[in-house]
Write an enzyme that holds these catalytic residues in place. Sequence first.
Site, mmCIF file in Angstrom:
data_model
loop_
_atom_site.group_PDB
_atom_site.id
_atom_site.type_symbol
_atom_site.label_atom_id
_atom_site.label_comp_id
_atom_site.label_asym_id
_atom_site.label_seq_id
_atom_site.Cartn_x
_atom_site.Cartn_y
_atom_site.Cartn_z
ATOM 1 N N ASP A 182 0.865 -1.170 0.000
ATOM 2 C CA ASP A 182 0.000 0.000 0.000
ATOM 3 C C ASP A 182 0.910 1.231 0.000
ATOM 4 O O ASP A 182 2.130 1.144 0.194
ATOM 5 C CB ASP A 182 -0.956 -0.029 1.201
ATOM 6 C CG ASP A 182 -2.175 0.852 0.952
ATOM 7 O OD1 ASP A 182 -3.207 0.633 1.579
ATOM 8 O OD2 ASP A 182 -2.080 1.773 0.094
HETATM 9 C C1 GLC Z 1 -4.318 4.249 -0.245
HETATM 10 C C2 GLC Z 1 -5.214 3.087 0.130
HETATM 11 C C3 GLC Z 1 -5.254 2.018 -0.906
HETATM 12 C C4 GLC Z 1 -5.141 2.628 -2.281
HETATM 13 C C5 GLC Z 1 -3.751 3.221 -2.401
HETATM 14 C C6 GLC Z 1 -3.565 3.935 -3.743
HETATM 15 O O1 GLC Z 1 -3.605 4.693 0.865
HETATM 16 O O2 GLC Z 1 -4.994 2.474 1.388
HETATM 17 O O3 GLC Z 1 -6.487 1.297 -0.730
HETATM 18 O O4 GLC Z 1 -5.353 1.662 -3.292
HETATM 19 O O5 GLC Z 1 -3.442 4.088 -1.337
HETATM 20 O O6 GLC Z 1 -4.375 5.055 -3.793
#
Ligand code: GLC
Length: 747
Positions: free
Chosen positions: A287
């Site tokens: 993430d």
């Molecule tokens: C965010 C979220 C994740 C998302 C990623 C890209 O922090 O936790 O679900 O896909 O970053 O935006």
Amino acid sequence: MAKQMVFRFLFSWITIFYFFSVDAQIKSISNKVDSVLSLMSIDEKVGQLNQYSGDWDEAIGPITKDGDKQNQIKKGLVGAMLNVKGVAHAKQLQLMAMQSRLKIPLLFGQDVIHGYKTTFPIPLAEAASWDLEAIELSARIAATEAAASGVQWTFAPMVDIARDPRWGRVMEGAGEDTYLGSLIAKARVKGFQGKGLGNMDAVMACAKHYAAYGAAIGGRDYNSVDMSDRTLWEVYLPPFKAALDAGATTFMTSFNDLNGIPATGNKYLLRTILKGKWNFKGFVVSDWGAVGEMINHGFVKNNTEAALAAIYAGCDMDMESRSYKNHLSQLVKEGKLPIAFVDEAVKRILTKKFELGLFDNPFKFFDELREKNELNNVEHAKAARDIARKSIVLLKNENQLLPLSPSLKSIAVIGPLAKEVKQNLGFWSIEWPNDSSYITSQWQGISNKISRNTKLLYAKGAGITDTSRAGFAEAILTAKQADVVIITVGEARDMSGEAKSRSNIHLPGVQEELIKAVAAIGKPIIVIISAGRPLIFNWTTDHIPAILYTWWLGSEAGNAIADVIFGDYNPSGKLPMSFPMAEGQIPIYYNHFNTGRPANNDSDRFYRSAYIDLSIYPKYEFGYGLSYTTFNYSNLQLSKQKIKKDETITVSFNITNTGKYAGEEVAQLYLRDKFASVVRPVKELKNFRKILLQPGETKTIHFIIDKEKLSFYNAQMKWGTEPGEFDIMVGTSSKKILLQKSFTLIQ
Ligand code: GLC
């Protein structure tokens, strides 16, 4: 006879040819990957493991503001981007990637969570539809629009089970139940990936957030998770396995630590389970920044250690922390990291780029005309309206106040959400800052529906969060002029979603006081509640005759709500999460254990696990939802009273529509394993069927109970069954059980 022989001969050769051709294709991709890998420098290999975000603004101005992303792309040091919107923007970056030595194409990812331009209900709302086909279609359309806009990879479905409505990200998942959540995970993966990578309308799915992110202590986003292996395997992992079985090509690690080990550096999750036991062949992305955040966790001291921990654990791509980009090459050169770990990750990523067809044509997804035609067309809007209607839950309808006649003399629409437009999209919708024409507000939806002679009155009454009551007088005055009053309240769309945990999940501001003030005049009142989570509104529940829970329904919200209010659609939604009476009851879920002192005991307080000041039961239970009609359940039959573990039981029963409206009912089957070597939940959802019945119509439903539905992890964490007695419960919610019988598993 001869014909059959010929048919069999041809069929077997076609089958052999097919499998050889697929096998050949996989081999050829594997060979191609190996040959590209053999040409790559260590820096180019590490580049493939590096993902950057594009800029947040819309203009196709200077692509990056931060550092020299463009130069890194030109040198082949970036493998993927995210948050790059539109074909023109993506094409610019791909052209830069084609300037690199090996011309390895970029991958473009995006959070296409519930629609791209056509915005569908938030996933928790879709879960309330219990309509797997509609949910798959929603993802299919989202993929079609996203792929037309240059996206090859969505960071969805989010499959985190959640039992805590304080957590803002409940809006993004499928609620509290593992069985329903697993089926929805599968439907969404199939919808996103369609006929498979390489098709022009397919995008890679991403099962997230792996794992157990929804169990954050206190419902606080990003917080620690601490749970037994049994709970992990029985409640939180199955939707990920369902996503993988449905072909999910990528996984995303979660921010949380699980039992002390951050998910992004968790070998048990990534190597032992995902890439080992489950034999996952796709790739894992962290993430946002989660590799580097292991420093904050106190799990590593610096980004060098973070990079090492994550790549060892099995995290293939580093989203935005730059730990891999800045440290992996050096770690390999210093002999601290075997190149094999980098090669494994690179091969997984290159394999997907080949499967997508990006090596054959890096610009295959960049067709601006297709982009224009696909986004939010009439067909897509129709599908969005359909699932939006199906996601609405009728919580109350005393004296059949609903549906309203569209030719009422006057209707007052009161409340802060009545004329809101973008609020209806909910969190995680794609932003189109200069366009809201594709969104229908509640006010517009109702206006579209009523007769020319109906007078539609409006008053805001109060803000969503402010504490001013200055608007109450006008609201009361307006209500007095109307035959019927619709009050529409709720959260703001950005009060749920990521980093949006709330300690207090009551209706915000003075909205419930507004309802009380207007109710005091004694007119018939319908309350509509929009939110990204279960809210608490006890007074409203106890005093208002008709209540609709409309979540956030997307671009067709106003039309869908009007369809239900005026009876063009009979509401069929069922709650995918328990609605607590107070925050103090949380975590709250239906499939709990009985304990040694069950709360429903009527003995004195020393013999029941209850609160002295409140019931333990929710205001509205999992699986609850009313209809404009009524259904009668009857004639429960079991094909056997006793079975052996490899046998099955057929459960049959009748459902009759005993009202005057055609309607859909979600019949639910719950099981209870009454005695076992580990305690078992008081009930567990094991099957459901959503069926349409005309007034007076009766249908017979059949459910098969097999070994899989009777299995659980025993004290040694071994999956299987144990002999004993089981209760079968059939009903219209987890609480409203209408038919019940028992059977025995004899071995
Ligand atoms: C965010 C979220 C994740 C998302 C990623 C890209 O922090 O936790 O679900 O896909 O970053 O935006």
